[in-house]
Every structure is written in C-alpha cells, then in structure tokens.
Write a protein that holds these residues in place. Structure first.
Motif, mmCIF file in Angstrom:
data_model
loop_
_atom_site.group_PDB
_atom_site.id
_atom_site.type_symbol
_atom_site.label_atom_id
_atom_site.label_comp_id
_atom_site.label_asym_id
_atom_site.label_seq_id
_atom_site.Cartn_x
_atom_site.Cartn_y
_atom_site.Cartn_z
ATOM 1 N N SER A 53 3.925 5.615 -5.411
ATOM 2 C CA SER A 53 3.906 5.629 -6.869
ATOM 3 C C SER A 53 2.816 6.568 -7.382
ATOM 4 O O SER A 53 3.020 7.335 -8.328
ATOM 5 C CB SER A 53 3.669 4.213 -7.400
ATOM 6 O OG SER A 53 3.569 4.219 -8.801
ATOM 7 N N HIS A 54 1.664 6.497 -6.704
ATOM 8 C CA HIS A 54 0.541 7.370 -7.104
ATOM 9 C C HIS A 54 0.897 8.840 -6.887
ATOM 10 O O HIS A 54 0.582 9.692 -7.723
ATOM 11 C CB HIS A 54 -0.695 7.006 -6.281
ATOM 12 C CG HIS A 54 -1.897 7.859 -6.600
ATOM 13 N ND1 HIS A 54 -2.572 7.760 -7.795
ATOM 14 C CD2 HIS A 54 -2.515 8.829 -5.890
ATOM 15 C CE1 HIS A 54 -3.577 8.632 -7.802
ATOM 16 N NE2 HIS A 54 -3.560 9.289 -6.658
ATOM 17 N N LYS A 55 1.574 9.099 -5.759
ATOM 18 C CA LYS A 55 1.967 10.480 -5.462
ATOM 19 C C LYS A 55 2.961 10.987 -6.498
ATOM 20 O O LYS A 55 2.873 12.129 -6.956
ATOM 21 C CB LYS A 55 2.585 10.530 -4.066
ATOM 22 C CG LYS A 55 2.928 11.938 -3.598
ATOM 23 C CD LYS A 55 3.462 11.899 -2.178
ATOM 24 C CE LYS A 55 3.805 13.301 -1.687
ATOM 25 N NZ LYS A 55 4.346 13.268 -0.298
ATOM 26 N N SER A 56 3.921 10.108 -6.853
ATOM 27 C CA SER A 56 4.920 10.479 -7.852
ATOM 28 C C SER A 56 4.267 10.730 -9.210
ATOM 29 O O SER A 56 4.595 11.686 -9.909
ATOM 30 C CB SER A 56 5.961 9.371 -7.975
ATOM 31 O OG SER A 56 6.912 9.689 -8.958
ATOM 32 N N ALA A 89 0.833 -1.207 0.000
ATOM 33 C CA ALA A 89 0.000 0.000 0.000
ATOM 34 C C ALA A 89 0.870 1.261 0.000
ATOM 35 O O ALA A 89 0.567 2.248 -0.689
ATOM 36 C CB ALA A 89 -0.919 -0.003 1.219
ATOM 37 N N HIS A 90 1.974 1.197 0.775
ATOM 38 C CA HIS A 90 2.888 2.349 0.836
ATOM 39 C C HIS A 90 3.535 2.595 -0.525
ATOM 40 O O HIS A 90 3.620 3.742 -0.977
ATOM 41 C CB HIS A 90 3.964 2.087 1.890
ATOM 42 C CG HIS A 90 4.972 3.193 2.003
ATOM 43 N ND1 HIS A 90 4.677 4.428 2.555
ATOM 44 C CD2 HIS A 90 6.273 3.263 1.601
ATOM 45 C CE1 HIS A 90 5.748 5.202 2.501
ATOM 46 N NE2 HIS A 90 6.730 4.519 1.923
ATOM 47 N N THR A 91 3.976 1.503 -1.150
ATOM 48 C CA THR A 91 4.598 1.619 -2.473
ATOM 49 C C THR A 91 3.605 2.159 -3.494
ATOM 50 O O THR A 91 3.942 3.007 -4.321
ATOM 51 C CB THR A 91 5.114 0.248 -2.939
ATOM 52 O OG1 THR A 91 6.058 -0.247 -1.978
ATOM 53 C CG2 THR A 91 5.786 0.352 -4.292
ATOM 54 N N LYS A 92 2.373 1.669 -3.406
ATOM 55 C CA LYS A 92 1.329 2.114 -4.335
ATOM 56 C C LYS A 92 1.027 3.592 -4.139
ATOM 57 O O LYS A 92 0.881 4.357 -5.101
ATOM 58 C CB LYS A 92 0.070 1.284 -4.127
ATOM 59 C CG LYS A 92 -1.024 1.563 -5.151
ATOM 60 C CD LYS A 92 -2.207 0.640 -4.925
ATOM 61 C CE LYS A 92 -3.300 0.915 -5.955
ATOM 62 N NZ LYS A 92 -4.475 0.023 -5.736
ATOM 63 N N ALA A 93 0.933 4.000 -2.852
ATOM 64 C CA ALA A 93 0.652 5.401 -2.548
ATOM 65 C C ALA A 93 1.793 6.299 -3.019
ATOM 66 O O ALA A 93 1.564 7.385 -3.568
ATOM 67 C CB ALA A 93 0.431 5.570 -1.048
ATOM 68 N N SER A 124 4.124 14.178 -11.222
ATOM 69 C CA SER A 124 4.577 14.241 -12.608
ATOM 70 C C SER A 124 3.481 14.775 -13.516
ATOM 71 O O SER A 124 3.727 15.579 -14.420
ATOM 72 C CB SER A 124 5.012 12.852 -13.077
ATOM 73 O OG SER A 124 5.419 12.873 -14.414
ATOM 74 N N SER A 125 2.250 14.305 -13.231
ATOM 75 C CA SER A 125 1.118 14.772 -14.031
ATOM 76 C C SER A 125 0.882 16.260 -13.848
ATOM 77 O O SER A 125 0.595 16.988 -14.802
ATOM 78 C CB SER A 125 -0.154 13.996 -13.643
ATOM 79 O OG SER A 125 0.003 12.626 -13.922
#
Length: 250
Positions: free
Chosen positions: A127-130, A121-125, A134-135
């Motif tokens: 990645s989502h934040k990154s 979940a931490h990795t996903k969050a 970027s977006s």
C-alpha cells in the motif's frame, strides 16, 4: 480334653483374648476349608450337617492362622501399592500428553500470528509503495506544463525509468509530422480507418498496438498525450530500436 474343661478355660479368658481367639479361629477355619476342598471338586447337592462340638486349636494352629492372616494383609497392601503406582503413572502420562498438546497448539498459534503479521506488513508495504508511486505520479504531473513540451518531457522521464530509448528531438519531430501536436487527432481515411481501427493521438497509434505496448503508470487511453507518446516510443523501440530512427510513417 472334655467339653467342661474347655468351657472352664474360656471363662478365664478376658474379653480381648476371646475376640482375638475368635478372629484367629475364623481365619484358620477358612484357610483349612480352602485347603481341604480340591479345585476341581463339584459342589455337593445335599447340605452337610455341621458339628456342634467346639473346635479346638493348639498353639501351632494359631501361629499358622496368624501367618495366613499376615500374608493376606501383606498381599492386600502390595496390591494397593501397585494400584496407586499404576494410577500415578497413568496420571503422569496424561499430564505429559496434555503438555505436549498445549505446546503444539501454542506453537501453531505463534506461527499463525507470525503469518498474519507478515501478511499485514506485506500489505502495508504494498500500500505504501502504491501510495508512493501515486504521489510521484501526481508530483511529476505538477512538474510539467500541460502542453506539447510538458508532455514530451514527462514521457521522456517515464521512458528513462522504464528503459525505453528516445530523445526529445526524435519525439518532437515525429509528433509534428503525425499530428501537428494535436492529442485528439484522428486519421479517418487510411487503411487502418477503413478496417475500423483508426490511428489516434499525438503519434497516431492504433488501439491494438497501443494496448500491447501500453506503459504501466500512464492512463490506458490513446487520447492521453503522455500515454500515447510512451506507448508509441515503446513500439518504435521494439520495431526500429528507437523513436529516433523513425522518419516516416511507421
């Protein structure tokens, strides 16, 4: 009683009685021999002659033999019960130990799964934040014109987000004085140039200063106009309070 009379009585016994009498006689004989031999007596070195005369037991002897036989049977039964009880207790203890070990393993497995789920979940969050960052950067880049006005406005938004003071007027005034708005401008004649670290870009910043005051989220190169402006504004804010307070070489 004579031998002939004893033999006559035995003839009158039926088969069952004979067997019973023989069994009782054997048990009684064994008990009698054990009671007559002391515990500390040494074994005789020479064989003793056995009497061929028949052994005669009266009713009292028969009762004593039966009592001994019943006692032996009772002790054997009690020993069996004790062995069974000990085996049952041992099996119960082993089952409890096994159950405890299984519960511990299950708990450890559950904790490991929880840890993995949390890490995922931490990795996903992250990645989502990154991706979101970027977006936003990509979307922001499309919002600004690729010219001096667009570069200043994009830098101001980043500065506002990072808490770096400065205004459009302060940035524009210093950019025009330092580079006339040319992002590829290089000063190749001053002391910095002679020391091998020429001033570069819109706000003529040297590389050591640019590296130290570089603002995350912008390209790490002095030639990028937005990165050059925000790093220079960050430096000016640290040294002079704001880029607005700079009115000459700084």
């Amino acid at each position: 009683m004579s031998a002939s009379r004893f033999t006559g009585r035995l003839r009158n016994l039926n088969k069952t009685q004979k067997l019973s009498a023989a069994g009782v006689s054997a048990v009684a004989a064994a008990a009698l021999s054990l009671s007559l031999v002391p515990g500390h007596a040494e074994a005789e070195t020479e064989p003793q002659a056995l009497s061929a005369s028949p052994v005669i037991f009266d009713s009292a002897s028969s009762k004593q033999a039966r009592a001994i036989q019943d006692s032996v049977i009772q002790q054997h039964s009690t020993a069996e019960k004790l062995v069974k009880a000990a085996d049952a207790a041992k099996a119960k203890k082993a089952a409890a130990v096994k159950e405890k070990a299984e519960a511990k393993a299950k708990k450890a497995e559950k904790a490991e799964l929880k840890k993995k789920a949390k890490a995922k979940a931490h990795t996903k969050a992250k990645s989502h934040k990154s991706e979101s960052r970027s977006s936003r950067s990509t979307a922001r880049a499309h919002l600004y014109a690729n010219n001096l006005d667009g570069w200043i406005r994009q830098s101001l938004d980043i500065m506002h987000e990072k808490g770096i003071p400065g205004t459009y007027e302060g940035l524009h005034r210093n950019i025009i004085r330092e580079s006339s708005g040319n992002p590829n401008a290089i000063n190749d004649w001053d002391i910095n140039a002679r020391n091998g670290v020429p001033s570069i870009g819109l706000l003529q910043i040297i590389k050591p200063t640019f590296d130290y005051y570089h603002v995350s989220g912008t390209p790490h190169t002095q030639y990028d106009p937005v990165a050059n402006i925000t790093a220079s504004a960050n430096y000016a804010a640290d040294k002079y309070g704001s880029i607005d307070n700079v009115n000459s070489a700084y």
